[in-house]
Design a protein around this motif. Structure first.
Motif, PDB file in Angstrom:
ATOM      1  N   SER A 142       0.874  -1.173   0.000  1.00 24.99           N
ATOM      2  CA  SER A 142       0.000   0.000   0.000  1.00 24.99           C
ATOM      3  C   SER A 142       0.915   1.228   0.000  1.00 24.99           C
ATOM      4  O   SER A 142       2.076   1.141   0.437  1.00 24.99           O
ATOM      5  N   PRO A 143       0.432   2.364  -0.466  1.00 26.61           N
ATOM      6  CA  PRO A 143       1.262   3.575  -0.427  1.00 26.61           C
ATOM      7  C   PRO A 143       1.745   3.906   0.990  1.00 26.61           C
ATOM      8  O   PRO A 143       2.887   4.324   1.173  1.00 26.61           O
ATOM      9  N   VAL A 144       0.913   3.682   2.007  1.00 22.59           N
ATOM     10  CA  VAL A 144       1.320   3.969   3.382  1.00 22.59           C
ATOM     11  C   VAL A 144       2.492   3.071   3.783  1.00 22.59           C
ATOM     12  O   VAL A 144       3.492   3.548   4.338  1.00 22.59           O
ATOM     13  N   ALA A 145       2.412   1.774   3.492  1.00 20.59           N
ATOM     14  CA  ALA A 145       3.504   0.857   3.823  1.00 20.59           C
ATOM     15  C   ALA A 145       4.774   1.218   3.047  1.00 20.59           C
ATOM     16  O   ALA A 145       5.887   1.131   3.582  1.00 20.59           O
ATOM     17  N   TYR A 146       4.616   1.637   1.799  1.00 22.84           N
ATOM     18  CA  TYR A 146       5.758   2.036   0.978  1.00 22.84           C
ATOM     19  C   TYR A 146       6.473   3.226   1.607  1.00 22.84           C
ATOM     20  O   TYR A 146       7.699   3.222   1.754  1.00 22.84           O
ATOM     21  N   TYR A 147       5.720   4.253   1.967  1.00 23.18           N
ATOM     22  CA  TYR A 147       6.341   5.453   2.524  1.00 23.18           C
ATOM     23  C   TYR A 147       6.922   5.194   3.910  1.00 23.18           C
ATOM     24  O   TYR A 147       7.925   5.817   4.284  1.00 23.18           O
ATOM     25  N   GLN A 148       6.366   4.273   4.666  1.00 17.23           N
ATOM     26  CA  GLN A 148       6.980   3.877   5.938  1.00 17.23           C
ATOM     27  C   GLN A 148       8.330   3.203   5.675  1.00 17.23           C
ATOM     28  O   GLN A 148       9.316   3.473   6.367  1.00 17.23           O
ATOM     29  N   GLN A 149       8.369   2.331   4.687  1.00 16.08           N
ATOM     30  CA  GLN A 149       9.624   1.659   4.310  1.00 16.08           C
ATOM     31  C   GLN A 149      10.643   2.687   3.844  1.00 16.08           C
ATOM     32  O   GLN A 149      11.802   2.653   4.262  1.00 16.08           O
ATOM     33  N   LEU A 150      10.233   3.593   2.982  1.00 16.31           N
ATOM     34  CA  LEU A 150      11.142   4.613   2.462  1.00 16.31           C
ATOM     35  C   LEU A 150      11.680   5.473   3.600  1.00 16.31           C
ATOM     36  O   LEU A 150      12.881   5.762   3.656  1.00 16.31           O
ATOM     37  N   ASN A 151      10.824   5.870   4.522  1.00 14.70           N
ATOM     38  CA  ASN A 151      11.255   6.706   5.637  1.00 14.70           C
ATOM     39  C   ASN A 151      12.304   5.993   6.486  1.00 14.70           C
ATOM     40  O   ASN A 151      13.295   6.601   6.902  1.00 14.70           O
ATOM     41  N   ARG A 155      15.942  13.006   2.009  1.00 18.51           N
ATOM     42  CA  ARG A 155      15.989  13.464   3.406  1.00 18.51           C
ATOM     43  C   ARG A 155      15.735  14.963   3.504  1.00 18.51           C
ATOM     44  O   ARG A 155      15.004  15.406   4.384  1.00 18.51           O
ATOM     45  N   ARG A 156      16.356  15.739   2.606  1.00 20.46           N
ATOM     46  CA  ARG A 156      16.122  17.192   2.611  1.00 20.46           C
ATOM     47  C   ARG A 156      14.652  17.491   2.366  1.00 20.46           C
ATOM     48  O   ARG A 156      14.070  18.363   3.007  1.00 20.46           O
ATOM     49  N   HIS A 157      14.047  16.764   1.444  1.00 21.90           N
ATOM     50  CA  HIS A 157      12.634  16.957   1.144  1.00 21.90           C
ATOM     51  C   HIS A 157      11.775  16.613   2.370  1.00 21.90           C
ATOM     52  O   HIS A 157      10.872  17.363   2.736  1.00 21.90           O
ATOM     53  N   ARG A 158      12.070  15.496   3.025  1.00 24.20           N
ATOM     54  CA  ARG A 158      11.338  15.086   4.221  1.00 24.20           C
ATOM     55  C   ARG A 158      11.487  16.136   5.325  1.00 24.20           C
ATOM     56  O   ARG A 158      10.517  16.513   5.968  1.00 24.20           O
ATOM     57  N   ASP A 159      12.707  16.614   5.529  1.00 28.82           N
ATOM     58  CA  ASP A 159      12.959  17.588   6.592  1.00 28.82           C
ATOM     59  C   ASP A 159      12.287  18.920   6.321  1.00 28.82           C
ATOM     60  O   ASP A 159      11.890  19.612   7.249  1.00 28.82           O
ATOM     61  N   ALA A 160      12.168  19.283   5.053  1.00 28.55           N
ATOM     62  CA  ALA A 160      11.506  20.549   4.701  1.00 28.55           C
ATOM     63  C   ALA A 160       9.998  20.477   5.002  1.00 28.55           C
ATOM     64  O   ALA A 160       9.370  21.502   5.262  1.00 28.55           O
TER      65      ALA A 160
END
Length: 97
Positions: free
Chosen positions: A61-70, A90-95
């Motif tokens: 699922s997109p949620v599981a994907y983004y948890q994995q990516l994070n 990481r820069r994108h996440r931190d922004a």
């Protein structure tokens, strides 16, 4: 330039990691981590295309994907394998926070 030449030239910054070193780091990635990295390297034209690709290609699922990516963004092994991509993400996440 060798490390000794680099030091004698007055450069304090570390030398860049060699391509062979990145290949060794890339070999230590799991198949899921490699698939996530390949998906993140792609550009998607249409809204929702990435989410469809996540479900179709990875079965997540997109949620599981983004948890994995994070979790991958904070993993030194993954960052060593793909430093430019991981640092950009990481820069994108931190922004956003």
């Amino acid at each position: 330039m060798s490390a000794a030449q680099n030091a004698s030239a007055g450069h304090d910054e570390p030398l860049e990691e060699s391509a062979a070193g990145r290949e060794v780091a890339a070999d230590s990635l799991t198949p899921l981590e490699r698939a996530v990295i390949e998906l993140e390297k792609r550009r998607f034209r249409y809204q929702g295309s990435k989410e469809q690709a996540i479900q179709k290609q990875l079965g997540l699922s997109p949620v599981a994907y983004y948890q994995q990516l994070n979790s991958m963004l904070d993993n030194p092994r993954v960052v060593a394998a793909e430093p430019l991509l991981m640092n950009r993400l990481r820069r994108h996440r931190d922004a956003l926070s």
